[in-house]
Design a protein around this motif. Structure first.
Motif, PDB file in Angstrom:
ATOM      1  N   GLY A  86      69.045 -27.431  32.407  1.00 15.55           N
ATOM      2  CA  GLY A  86      67.797 -27.008  31.784  1.00 15.55           C
ATOM      3  C   GLY A  86      67.992 -25.842  30.847  1.00 15.55           C
ATOM      4  N   LEU A 111      61.742 -24.407  30.326  1.00 14.80           N
ATOM      5  CA  LEU A 111      61.251 -25.652  29.735  1.00 14.80           C
ATOM      6  C   LEU A 111      61.097 -26.654  30.875  1.00 14.80           C
ATOM      7  CD1 LEU A 111      63.342 -25.944  26.452  1.00 14.80           C
ATOM      8  CD2 LEU A 111      61.046 -25.041  26.773  1.00 14.80           C
ATOM      9  N   LYS A 112      59.834 -26.885  31.253  1.00 15.11           N
ATOM     10  CA  LYS A 112      59.537 -27.758  32.386  1.00 15.11           C
ATOM     11  C   LYS A 112      58.494 -28.796  32.007  1.00 15.11           C
ATOM     12  CE  LYS A 112      60.556 -24.714  36.275  1.00 15.11           C
ATOM     13  NZ  LYS A 112      60.011 -24.161  37.534  1.00 15.11           N
ATOM     14  N   ARG A 113      58.538 -29.896  32.733  1.00 20.51           N
ATOM     15  CA  ARG A 113      57.518 -30.939  32.620  1.00 20.51           C
ATOM     16  C   ARG A 113      57.149 -31.336  34.039  1.00 20.51           C
ATOM     17  NH1 ARG A 113      60.119 -35.021  29.910  1.00 20.51           N
ATOM     18  NH2 ARG A 113      59.590 -34.081  27.932  1.00 20.51           N
ATOM     19  N   ASP A 114      55.881 -31.291  34.353  1.00 18.45           N
ATOM     20  CA  ASP A 114      55.390 -31.610  35.692  1.00 18.45           C
ATOM     21  C   ASP A 114      56.099 -30.795  36.777  1.00 18.45           C
ATOM     22  OD1 ASP A 114      53.655 -33.529  34.576  1.00 18.45           O
ATOM     23  OD2 ASP A 114      55.221 -35.071  34.670  1.00 18.45           O
ATOM     24  N   ASP A 116      59.134 -29.650  36.898  1.00 14.63           N
ATOM     25  CA  ASP A 116      60.586 -29.803  36.980  1.00 14.63           C
ATOM     26  C   ASP A 116      61.237 -29.411  35.656  1.00 14.63           C
ATOM     27  OD1 ASP A 116      60.535 -30.865  39.606  1.00 14.63           O
ATOM     28  OD2 ASP A 116      60.064 -32.852  38.799  1.00 14.63           O
ATOM     29  N   ILE A 118      63.290 -29.697  32.444  1.00 10.61           N
ATOM     30  CA  ILE A 118      63.661 -30.790  31.547  1.00 10.61           C
ATOM     31  C   ILE A 118      65.160 -30.658  31.310  1.00 10.61           C
ATOM     32  CG2 ILE A 118      63.298 -31.825  29.274  1.00 10.61           C
ATOM     33  CD1 ILE A 118      60.556 -30.360  29.248  1.00 10.61           C
ATOM     34  N   LEU A 152      62.776 -30.327  19.154  1.00  9.41           N
ATOM     35  CA  LEU A 152      61.570 -30.126  19.959  1.00  9.41           C
ATOM     36  C   LEU A 152      60.701 -29.071  19.293  1.00  9.41           C
ATOM     37  CD1 LEU A 152      63.293 -29.809  23.458  1.00  9.41           C
ATOM     38  CD2 LEU A 152      62.443 -31.892  22.368  1.00  9.41           C
ATOM     39  N   LEU A 154      57.375 -26.367  19.983  1.00  9.75           N
ATOM     40  CA  LEU A 154      56.472 -25.703  20.915  1.00  9.75           C
ATOM     41  C   LEU A 154      55.442 -24.947  20.104  1.00  9.75           C
ATOM     42  CD1 LEU A 154      59.098 -24.084  23.311  1.00  9.75           C
ATOM     43  CD2 LEU A 154      57.817 -26.182  23.718  1.00  9.75           C
TER      44      LEU A 154
END
Length: 160
Positions: A86, A111-114, A116, A118, A152, A154
């Motif tokens: 990550g 940097l997380k999604r749900d 967790d 990424i 990416l 943000l």
């Protein structure tokens, strides 16, 4: 570059070397003497007890903040490839980078999604302002160690 200074970041030890721009450029371009520097360390977060390493940085036009990316790989080395665990995006005031070897703890965002991490290794970071000094987009470039890289974005808004 910012003002009359140049910063170089070291991934292995999360060090920031700060040089006077003129002296640094004379060294690089003309083979002048190695200039003196101030050295500061940055304490970064961990993933699974493996510390993050600085991987990219920039200072916006106003020169007040250092934005950086830091990534974590399970490899035991700052240069070898390994399992990508990550990345983090961090920010700290340039004024905190001092002449002492004091360790700084900047604000870091995982940097997380749900909930967790990424599994991306961010290796480049920049910014585009939408409204100067107020909001914009942070651009991140990843390195997948042999596969395609990703860009990416943000979106952010600075709160006062």
């Amino acid at each position: 570059y910012y003002g009359d200074k140049v910063m170089l970041l070291n991934r292995s030890n999360n060090l920031v070397f700060q040089f006077q721009t003129d002296a640094f450029m004379q060294y690089i371009l003309d083979g002048g003497p190695m200039p003196g520097s101030t050295i500061s360390s940055i304490q970064l977060p961990e993933i699974l007890n493996i510390g993050a390493g600085l991987s990219g940085a920039f200072i916006p036009y106003n020169g007040k903040y250092l934005f950086f990316s830091a990534s974590v790989e399970n490899n035991g080395s700052a240069i070898a490839d390994g399992d990508i665990l990550g990345s983090f995006i961090g920010v700290m005031p340039v004024s905190r980078i001092s002449k002492k070897r004091k360790a700084h703890r900047p604000v870091c965002f995982p940097l997380k999604r749900d909930g967790d991490f990424i599994p991306v290794k961010v290796e480049g970071i920049s910014m585009q302002w939408t409204t100067p000094g107020k909001d914009g987009v942070i651009l991140l470039v990843t390195d997948s160690d042999g596969g395609p890289s990703e860009l990416l974005t943000l979106r952010f808004e600075l709160k006062r």
